[in-house]
Write a protein that holds these residues in place. Structure first.
Motif, PDB file in Angstrom:
ATOM      1  N   UNK A   1     -42.015 -45.212  25.171  1.00  0.00           N
ATOM      2  CA  UNK A   1     -41.676 -43.954  25.824  1.00  0.00           C
ATOM      3  C   UNK A   1     -40.461 -44.091  26.712  1.00  0.00           C
ATOM      4  N   UNK A   2     -39.802 -42.966  26.944  1.00  0.00           N
ATOM      5  CA  UNK A   2     -38.635 -42.884  27.822  1.00  0.00           C
ATOM      6  C   UNK A   2     -39.096 -42.533  29.227  1.00  0.00           C
ATOM      7  N   UNK A   3     -38.507 -43.178  30.250  1.00  0.00           N
ATOM      8  CA  UNK A   3     -39.023 -43.003  31.609  1.00  0.00           C
ATOM      9  C   UNK A   3     -38.036 -42.365  32.586  1.00  0.00           C
ATOM     10  N   UNK A   4     -36.861 -42.934  32.740  1.00  0.00           N
ATOM     11  CA  UNK A   4     -35.933 -42.381  33.737  1.00  0.00           C
ATOM     12  C   UNK A   4     -34.514 -42.816  33.386  1.00  0.00           C
ATOM     13  N   UNK A   5     -33.549 -42.096  33.948  1.00  0.00           N
ATOM     14  CA  UNK A   5     -32.151 -42.407  33.681  1.00  0.00           C
ATOM     15  C   UNK A   5     -31.677 -43.581  34.527  1.00  0.00           C
ATOM     16  N   UNK A   6     -30.843 -44.418  33.917  1.00  0.00           N
ATOM     17  CA  UNK A   6     -30.181 -45.515  34.612  1.00  0.00           C
ATOM     18  C   UNK A   6     -28.693 -45.211  34.704  1.00  0.00           C
ATOM     19  N   UNK A   7     -28.134 -45.412  35.880  1.00  0.00           N
ATOM     20  CA  UNK A   7     -26.773 -44.989  36.182  1.00  0.00           C
ATOM     21  C   UNK A   7     -25.845 -46.204  36.309  1.00  0.00           C
TER      22      UNK A   7
ATOM     23  N   UNK B   1     -36.398 -47.230  28.871  1.00  0.00           N
ATOM     24  CA  UNK B   1     -37.634 -46.971  28.148  1.00  0.00           C
ATOM     25  C   UNK B   1     -38.412 -48.265  27.969  1.00  0.00           C
ATOM     26  N   UNK B   2     -39.671 -48.137  27.605  1.00  0.00           N
ATOM     27  CA  UNK B   2     -40.504 -49.294  27.329  1.00  0.00           C
ATOM     28  C   UNK B   2     -40.583 -49.513  25.827  1.00  0.00           C
ATOM     29  N   UNK B   3     -40.463 -50.767  25.428  1.00  0.00           N
ATOM     30  CA  UNK B   3     -40.559 -51.120  24.015  1.00  0.00           C
ATOM     31  C   UNK B   3     -41.787 -51.998  23.785  1.00  0.00           C
ATOM     32  N   UNK B   4     -42.305 -51.929  22.568  1.00  0.00           N
ATOM     33  CA  UNK B   4     -43.455 -52.735  22.154  1.00  0.00           C
ATOM     34  C   UNK B   4     -43.111 -53.481  20.877  1.00  0.00           C
TER      35      UNK B   4
ATOM     36  N   UNK C   1     -50.348 -44.779  31.010  1.00  0.00           N
ATOM     37  CA  UNK C   1     -49.082 -44.436  31.677  1.00  0.00           C
ATOM     38  C   UNK C   1     -48.856 -42.932  31.712  1.00  0.00           C
ATOM     39  N   UNK C   2     -49.365 -42.213  30.720  1.00  0.00           N
ATOM     40  CA  UNK C   2     -49.327 -40.748  30.788  1.00  0.00           C
ATOM     41  C   UNK C   2     -50.164 -40.277  31.979  1.00  0.00           C
TER      42      UNK C   2
ATOM     43  N   UNK D   1     -42.128 -38.763  25.584  1.00  0.00           N
ATOM     44  CA  UNK D   1     -42.189 -38.657  24.121  1.00  0.00           C
ATOM     45  C   UNK D   1     -40.874 -38.233  23.474  1.00  0.00           C
ATOM     46  N   UNK D   2     -39.824 -38.016  24.263  1.00  0.00           N
ATOM     47  CA  UNK D   2     -38.560 -37.533  23.704  1.00  0.00           C
ATOM     48  C   UNK D   2     -37.995 -38.533  22.684  1.00  0.00           C
ATOM     49  N   UNK D   3     -37.384 -38.027  21.634  1.00  0.00           N
ATOM     50  CA  UNK D   3     -36.796 -38.874  20.585  1.00  0.00           C
ATOM     51  C   UNK D   3     -35.499 -39.480  21.097  1.00  0.00           C
ATOM     52  N   UNK D   4     -35.427 -40.813  21.137  1.00  0.00           N
ATOM     53  CA  UNK D   4     -34.222 -41.489  21.625  1.00  0.00           C
ATOM     54  C   UNK D   4     -33.552 -42.321  20.530  1.00  0.00           C
ATOM     55  N   UNK D   5     -34.001 -42.140  19.304  1.00  0.00           N
ATOM     56  CA  UNK D   5     -33.381 -42.860  18.201  1.00  0.00           C
ATOM     57  C   UNK D   5     -33.998 -44.217  17.912  1.00  0.00           C
ATOM     58  N   UNK D   6     -35.118 -44.534  18.574  1.00  0.00           N
ATOM     59  CA  UNK D   6     -35.847 -45.779  18.337  1.00  0.00           C
ATOM     60  C   UNK D   6     -37.238 -45.399  17.829  1.00  0.00           C
ATOM     61  N   UNK D   7     -37.684 -45.948  16.696  1.00  0.00           N
ATOM     62  CA  UNK D   7     -38.990 -45.556  16.130  1.00  0.00           C
ATOM     63  C   UNK D   7     -40.131 -45.713  17.133  1.00  0.00           C
ATOM     64  N   UNK D   8     -41.001 -44.719  17.196  1.00  0.00           N
ATOM     65  CA  UNK D   8     -42.126 -44.737  18.124  1.00  0.00           C
ATOM     66  C   UNK D   8     -43.298 -45.520  17.521  1.00  0.00           C
ATOM     67  N   UNK D   9     -43.969 -46.315  18.355  1.00  0.00           N
ATOM     68  CA  UNK D   9     -45.148 -47.047  17.902  1.00  0.00           C
ATOM     69  C   UNK D   9     -46.236 -46.042  17.514  1.00  0.00           C
ATOM     70  N   UNK D  10     -46.930 -46.252  16.388  1.00  0.00           N
ATOM     71  CA  UNK D  10     -47.976 -45.313  15.961  1.00  0.00           C
ATOM     72  C   UNK D  10     -49.038 -45.045  17.028  1.00  0.00           C
ATOM     73  N   UNK D  11     -49.370 -46.056  17.814  1.00  0.00           N
ATOM     74  CA  UNK D  11     -50.355 -45.858  18.876  1.00  0.00           C
ATOM     75  C   UNK D  11     -49.852 -44.926  19.963  1.00  0.00           C
TER      76      UNK D  11
END
Length: 317
Positions: free
Chosen positions: A111-117, A253-256, A273-274, A296-306
Motif C-alpha cells: 500500500x501507498x502511505x505518504x509523500x516523500x519530498x 509505500x510498503x512492499x512484500x 494497517x487499515x 490502495x491507489x495504483x502506483x504501477x507496482x503489482x498489489x499482493x493478492x492478500x
C-alpha cells in the motif's frame, strides 16, 4: 469418581497439547526492513511492529535498518518479508532500469502511505538554485539510497554532477544535519517527509533556506523518471519558513515478497494497517488522515493478492 477425574485430566491434557500445537503453528517470523537513523522510516518501523504484533496473533516482527534501494533488493532476494520503498525506485526495479542491472523479482505492493519530498536546504545565502551549488560542499545520504539517486538527478537537471561541487559527503540524515550545524557543508539534499524531525532540529539551530525546484528542473526530473510528482512544502512547515516551497517527490509505500509472504499473512498485515494506520500520524503528520483508499491507489507496482483482499473487504477497491 477416580475414573471420572482421570478422564477429565486426560481430556484437559489433550486439549492443552492441541492448544500448544495450534499456538506454535500460528507463530511466524517476519523481517521488516525500514530506514536509516534520522529519517521517518526507522521510527515508523517500530510503530508498525507494535501494531502488527498486537493485531496479528503469532507474528514476530524483526526490524532491520535499510534504505530505498537496499530494501527492494532485500525483499526481492528473500532476506526480508516487508520493507519501505519509494515509488520511483520500485518502478525502476520492476522494469530493470538504472541503477538496477536486471528486473527485480517477487516484489509486490502492500500500500501507498505518504509523500516523500526532495528537500534541498542550505545555510549559504548565495545559494538560490541548484546551479549555485557549483564549488560548494553538499551532504546527502550514502550511495545505494534513493535520496542519493535523487540528488544526482537534481544536479543533472543543470548538467552538473558531483565533480561540479567543491566537496560531497555521504551520511545519515542526523549526521548530515550535524555537518550543516557545524558549517562543514553548505547544503543538504534528502528525500523524506514534511516536516522531518532532523530538519526541524536544523531549522531551530541555524538560519536556513529551502530551495525551490523550478518548472524546467522538474520537467528534466520527470523525463528521467516518470515517478516524480510535483509537491509543495506548505508554509510554516518549519520555523521561519513562511512561504510555500515548490519541490518534487513521490509516495512512500510498503512492499512484500510475493512468494514468501502468504496471502493470509498479507491480508492480516494490510487489515491491521487499515485499522490502525492513522496512529502513525504521531510520527508523520500526514498519516493521521490515512485511509484505505489512499493505501490502495495504483502506483504501477503489482498489489499482493492478500492486500487486494483486504482492500476489497474495506470497500477501497
Amino acid at each position: 469418581m477416580i475414573k471420572s477425574v482421570t478422564r477429565g485430566a486426560m481430556a484437559l491434557a489433550v486439549a492443552g497439547a492441541l492448544g500448544l500445537g495450534a499456538s506454535a503453528a500460528k507463530a511466524e517470523d517476519f523481517v521488516f526492513m525500514t530506514g536509516p537513523a534520522g529519517g521517518s522510516w526507522y521510527p515508523l518501523g517500530g510503530a508498525i511492529k507494535n501494531i502488527l504484533e498486537e493485531e496479528v496473533p503469532g507474528l514476530n516482527v524483526t526490524i532491520r535498518p535499510g534504505a530505498g534501494l537496499i530494501n527492494l533488493k532485500g525483499v526481492s532476494g528473500g532476506k526480508a518479508h516487508m520493507g519501505w520503498s519509494l515509488v520511483m525506485s520500485a518502478v525502476d526495479g520492476i522494469n530493470g532500469n538504472e541503477p538496477f542491472d536486471e528486473k527485480i523479482q517477487d516484489v509486490c505492493n502492500l500500500g501507498s502511505f505518504y509523500d516523500n519530498y526532495l528537500q534541498f536546504v542550505t545555510t549559504d545565502e548565495s545559494v538560490n538554485s541548484v546551479a549555485d551549488l557549483k564549488g560548494k560542499a553538499l551532504v546527502t545520504l550514502p550511495r545505494g539510497n534513493t535520496t542519493e539517486l535523487g540528488a544526482r538527478a537534481l544536479l543533472k537537471t543543470e548538467d552538473m554532477n558531483y565533480d561540479s561541487l567543491g566537496k560531497v559527503n555521504f551520511a545519515s540524515i542526523s549526521d548530515g544535519v550535524n555537518m550543516m550545524k557545524d558549517g562543514q557543508v553548505d547544503a543538504m539534499m534528502t528525500i523524506t517527509s514534511v516536516p522531518n524531525g532532523s530538519l526541524l532540529d536544523l531549522t531551530n539551530s541555524r538560519k536556513v533556506k529551502f530551495v525551490e525546484i523550478t518548472d524546467e528542473q522538474f520537467a528534466h526530473l520527470k523525463a528521467q523518471n516518470a515517478g516524480w510528482q510535483r509537491l509543495i512544502v506548505p508554509p510554516n512547515s518549519y520555523p521561519e519558513q513562511t512561504e510555500e516551497v515548490r519541490i518534487a517527490g513521490f509516495p512512500a509505500h510498503l512492499i512484500l515478497n510475493c512468494k514468501s509472504v502468504s496471502e493470509e499473512t498479507a491480508y492480516n498485515v494490510t487489515k491491521a494497517l487499515i485499522k490502525r494506520g492513522q496512529e502513525l500520524g504521531a510520527i508523520v503528520k500526514s498519516l493521521s488522515t490515512l485511509t484505505a483508499e489512499r493505501m490502495a491507489v495504483d502506483i504501477g507496482v503489482p498489489m499482493h493478492p492478500g492486500a487486494v483482499r483486504a482492500y476489497k473487504e474495506a470497500g477501497a477497491l
